[in-house]
Design a protein around this motif. Structure first.
Motif, PDB file in Angstrom:
ATOM      1  N   VAL A 189       0.828  -1.185   0.000  1.00  0.00           N
ATOM      2  CA  VAL A 189       0.000   0.000   0.000  1.00  0.00           C
ATOM      3  C   VAL A 189       0.873   1.250   0.000  1.00  0.00           C
ATOM      4  CG1 VAL A 189      -1.705   1.304   1.294  1.00  0.00           C
ATOM      5  CG2 VAL A 189      -1.904  -1.151   1.144  1.00  0.00           C
ATOM      6  N   LEU A 190       1.818   1.324   0.936  1.00  0.00           N
ATOM      7  CA  LEU A 190       2.687   2.495   1.038  1.00  0.00           C
ATOM      8  C   LEU A 190       4.149   2.071   0.969  1.00  0.00           C
ATOM      9  CD1 LEU A 190       0.963   4.303   4.048  1.00  0.00           C
ATOM     10  CD2 LEU A 190       0.746   4.915   1.645  1.00  0.00           C
ATOM     11  N   THR A 191       4.905   2.696   0.106  1.00  0.00           N
ATOM     12  CA  THR A 191       6.347   2.504   0.080  1.00  0.00           C
ATOM     13  C   THR A 191       6.978   3.881  -0.003  1.00  0.00           C
ATOM     14  OG1 THR A 191       6.359   2.288  -2.314  1.00  0.00           O
ATOM     15  CG2 THR A 191       6.274   0.245  -1.050  1.00  0.00           C
ATOM     16  N   LYS A 192       8.054   4.066   0.716  1.00  0.00           N
ATOM     17  CA  LYS A 192       8.757   5.345   0.750  1.00  0.00           C
ATOM     18  C   LYS A 192       7.819   6.498   1.103  1.00  0.00           C
ATOM     19  CE  LYS A 192      12.327   3.807  -2.399  1.00  0.00           C
ATOM     20  NZ  LYS A 192      13.069   4.020  -3.623  1.00  0.00           N
ATOM     21  N   ALA A 193       6.960   6.260   2.052  1.00  0.00           N
ATOM     22  CA  ALA A 193       6.029   7.274   2.550  1.00  0.00           C
ATOM     23  C   ALA A 193       6.593   7.854   3.833  1.00  0.00           C
ATOM     24  CB  ALA A 193       4.665   6.643   2.814  1.00  0.00           C
ATOM     25  N   SER A 194       6.076   8.969   4.234  1.00  0.00           N
ATOM     26  CA  SER A 194       6.476   9.526   5.525  1.00  0.00           C
ATOM     27  C   SER A 194       5.743   8.763   6.619  1.00  0.00           C
ATOM     28  CB  SER A 194       6.132  11.015   5.603  1.00  0.00           C
ATOM     29  OG  SER A 194       4.729  11.179   5.729  1.00  0.00           O
ATOM     30  N   PRO A 195       6.311   8.698   7.828  1.00  0.00           N
ATOM     31  CA  PRO A 195       5.586   8.052   8.934  1.00  0.00           C
ATOM     32  C   PRO A 195       4.218   8.704   9.176  1.00  0.00           C
ATOM     33  CG  PRO A 195       7.886   8.331   9.516  1.00  0.00           C
ATOM     34  CD  PRO A 195       7.670   9.081   8.221  1.00  0.00           C
ATOM     35  N   GLU A 196       4.115  10.006   8.924  1.00  0.00           N
ATOM     36  CA  GLU A 196       2.826  10.694   9.109  1.00  0.00           C
ATOM     37  C   GLU A 196       1.778  10.191   8.106  1.00  0.00           C
ATOM     38  OE1 GLU A 196       6.050  13.202  10.787  1.00  0.00           O
ATOM     39  OE2 GLU A 196       5.795  12.276   8.830  1.00  0.00           O
ATOM     40  N   GLU A 197       2.205   9.946   6.864  1.00  0.00           N
ATOM     41  CA  GLU A 197       1.280   9.392   5.863  1.00  0.00           C
ATOM     42  C   GLU A 197       0.829   7.988   6.266  1.00  0.00           C
ATOM     43  OE1 GLU A 197       2.532  11.126   1.546  1.00  0.00           O
ATOM     44  OE2 GLU A 197       4.116  10.046   2.642  1.00  0.00           O
ATOM     45  N   GLN A 198       1.773   7.219   6.762  1.00  0.00           N
ATOM     46  CA  GLN A 198       1.442   5.865   7.201  1.00  0.00           C
ATOM     47  C   GLN A 198       0.465   5.922   8.372  1.00  0.00           C
ATOM     48  OE1 GLN A 198       4.797   3.397   8.024  1.00  0.00           O
ATOM     49  NE2 GLN A 198       3.575   1.750   8.831  1.00  0.00           N
ATOM     50  N   SER A 199       0.718   6.805   9.318  1.00  0.00           N
ATOM     51  CA  SER A 199      -0.156   6.955  10.474  1.00  0.00           C
ATOM     52  C   SER A 199      -1.577   7.344  10.042  1.00  0.00           C
ATOM     53  CB  SER A 199       0.422   8.008  11.421  1.00  0.00           C
ATOM     54  OG  SER A 199      -0.409   8.188  12.533  1.00  0.00           O
ATOM     55  N   ALA A 200      -1.682   8.243   9.076  1.00  0.00           N
ATOM     56  CA  ALA A 200      -3.005   8.656   8.581  1.00  0.00           C
ATOM     57  C   ALA A 200      -3.744   7.468   7.957  1.00  0.00           C
ATOM     58  CB  ALA A 200      -2.853   9.791   7.572  1.00  0.00           C
ATOM     59  N   TYR A 201      -3.024   6.645   7.204  1.00  0.00           N
ATOM     60  CA  TYR A 201      -3.628   5.462   6.595  1.00  0.00           C
ATOM     61  C   TYR A 201      -4.124   4.505   7.681  1.00  0.00           C
ATOM     62  CZ  TYR A 201      -4.357   1.296   3.782  1.00  0.00           C
ATOM     63  OH  TYR A 201      -4.934   0.186   3.205  1.00  0.00           O
ATOM     64  N   ILE A 202      -3.298   4.264   8.692  1.00  0.00           N
ATOM     65  CA  ILE A 202      -3.677   3.362   9.784  1.00  0.00           C
ATOM     66  C   ILE A 202      -4.905   3.901  10.507  1.00  0.00           C
ATOM     67  CG2 ILE A 202      -2.954   2.423  12.018  1.00  0.00           C
ATOM     68  CD1 ILE A 202      -0.081   2.309  10.813  1.00  0.00           C
ATOM     69  N   ASN A 203      -4.932   5.211  10.780  1.00  0.00           N
ATOM     70  CA  ASN A 203      -6.096   5.807  11.445  1.00  0.00           C
ATOM     71  C   ASN A 203      -7.366   5.585  10.639  1.00  0.00           C
ATOM     72  OD1 ASN A 203      -5.359   6.914  13.963  1.00  0.00           O
ATOM     73  ND2 ASN A 203      -4.331   8.602  12.957  1.00  0.00           N
ATOM     74  N   GLN A 204      -7.270   5.664   9.337  1.00  0.00           N
ATOM     75  CA  GLN A 204      -8.442   5.522   8.481  1.00  0.00           C
ATOM     76  C   GLN A 204      -8.869   4.065   8.306  1.00  0.00           C
ATOM     77  OE1 GLN A 204      -7.998   7.273   4.604  1.00  0.00           O
ATOM     78  NE2 GLN A 204     -10.065   6.744   3.986  1.00  0.00           N
ATOM     79  N   HIS A 205      -7.924   3.147   8.182  1.00  0.00           N
ATOM     80  CA  HIS A 205      -8.259   1.771   7.798  1.00  0.00           C
ATOM     81  C   HIS A 205      -8.131   0.723   8.899  1.00  0.00           C
ATOM     82  CE1 HIS A 205      -8.650   2.861   3.581  1.00  0.00           C
ATOM     83  NE2 HIS A 205      -7.578   3.626   3.742  1.00  0.00           N
ATOM     84  N   ILE A 206      -7.334   0.983   9.929  1.00  0.00           N
ATOM     85  CA  ILE A 206      -7.102  -0.014  10.978  1.00  0.00           C
ATOM     86  C   ILE A 206      -7.723   0.427  12.305  1.00  0.00           C
ATOM     87  CG2 ILE A 206      -5.373  -1.337  12.265  1.00  0.00           C
ATOM     88  CD1 ILE A 206      -5.493  -1.987   9.276  1.00  0.00           C
ATOM     89  N   GLY A 207      -7.431   1.638  12.728  1.00  0.00           N
ATOM     90  CA  GLY A 207      -7.991   2.131  13.978  1.00  0.00           C
ATOM     91  C   GLY A 207      -7.269   3.378  14.445  1.00  0.00           C
ATOM     92  N   PRO A 208      -7.932   4.173  15.268  1.00  0.00           N
ATOM     93  CA  PRO A 208      -7.355   5.442  15.722  1.00  0.00           C
ATOM     94  C   PRO A 208      -6.187   5.240  16.680  1.00  0.00           C
ATOM     95  CG  PRO A 208      -9.447   5.039  16.808  1.00  0.00           C
ATOM     96  CD  PRO A 208      -9.266   3.944  15.795  1.00  0.00           C
ATOM     97  N   HIS A 209      -5.194   6.105  16.527  1.00  0.00           N
ATOM     98  CA  HIS A 209      -4.021   6.083  17.389  1.00  0.00           C
ATOM     99  C   HIS A 209      -3.326   7.441  17.288  1.00  0.00           C
ATOM    100  CE1 HIS A 209      -2.169   5.414  13.497  1.00  0.00           C
ATOM    101  NE2 HIS A 209      -1.053   5.860  14.031  1.00  0.00           N
ATOM    102  N   GLU A 210      -2.363   7.648  18.155  1.00  0.00           N
ATOM    103  CA  GLU A 210      -1.497   8.826  18.084  1.00  0.00           C
ATOM    104  C   GLU A 210      -0.075   8.342  17.894  1.00  0.00           C
ATOM    105  OE1 GLU A 210      -1.951  11.707  21.234  1.00  0.00           O
ATOM    106  OE2 GLU A 210      -4.033  11.068  21.505  1.00  0.00           O
ATOM    107  N   MET A 211       0.716   9.103  17.139  1.00  0.00           N
ATOM    108  CA  MET A 211       2.093   8.729  16.846  1.00  0.00           C
ATOM    109  C   MET A 211       3.028   9.857  17.268  1.00  0.00           C
ATOM    110  SD  MET A 211       3.859   7.997  13.157  1.00  0.00           S
ATOM    111  CE  MET A 211       3.872   9.724  12.726  1.00  0.00           C
TER     112      MET A 211
END
Length: 142
Positions: free
Chosen positions: A1-23
């Motif tokens: 899904v994500l390669t060479k993304a920023s950790p913030e982009e990855q975190s946003a994806y996780i919040n949307q598709h897996i579950g809410p969290h803070e990083m």
């Protein structure tokens, strides 16, 4: 899904598709994160690497178990009884009633499986096993 993304982009994806969290990143040094995500039935499977030392906070998972398998690097999981340090080859299941507080090393890679609690309940019913009122618990040792 994500390669060479920023950790913030990855975190946003996780919040949307897996579950809410803070990083929280220890240092934002242009880290490159990666993530593979697939859904199999009602479960989600993710291969995650943040590319920087990262701390993840989340409230209770409520209706899900999270199984973490450390592939590379390490992960510190803060529990009510202390810190559990997970190394490559270690597995840990986070229970629905637990708060999430994980710190990943910069080189940590993990496989995470999100399992709905009703799957465990259905297995108990199918086999005639007693089921707890809330969630099935696992005895864990680091």
């Amino acid at each position: 899904v994500l390669t060479k993304a920023s950790p913030e982009e990855q975190s946003a994806y996780i919040n949307q598709h897996i579950g809410p969290h803070e990083m929280q990143l220890t240092r934002n040094t242009g880290a490159l994160a990666s993530m593979l995500h697939c859904r199999g039935g009602r479960m989600d499977v993710c291969h995650l690497a943040f590319g920087a030392e990262t701390r993840i906070f989340a409230g209770q998972l409520r209706h899900y178990y999270h199984l973490h398998l450390i592939l590379q690097g390490n992960c510190a999981y803060e529990t009510s009884k202390g810190t559990v340090l997970l190394q490559p080859g270690d597995a840990w299941i986070i229970l629905p009633r637990e708060n999430v507080d994980l710190t990943y090393s910069h080189d940590c890679e993990q496989l995470m499986v999100r399992i709905p609690s009703e799957i465990f309940n259905e297995v108990c019913l199918e086999h005639g096993w007693p089921r707890p009122i809330e969630h099935i618990e696992f005895n864990r040792t680091p």
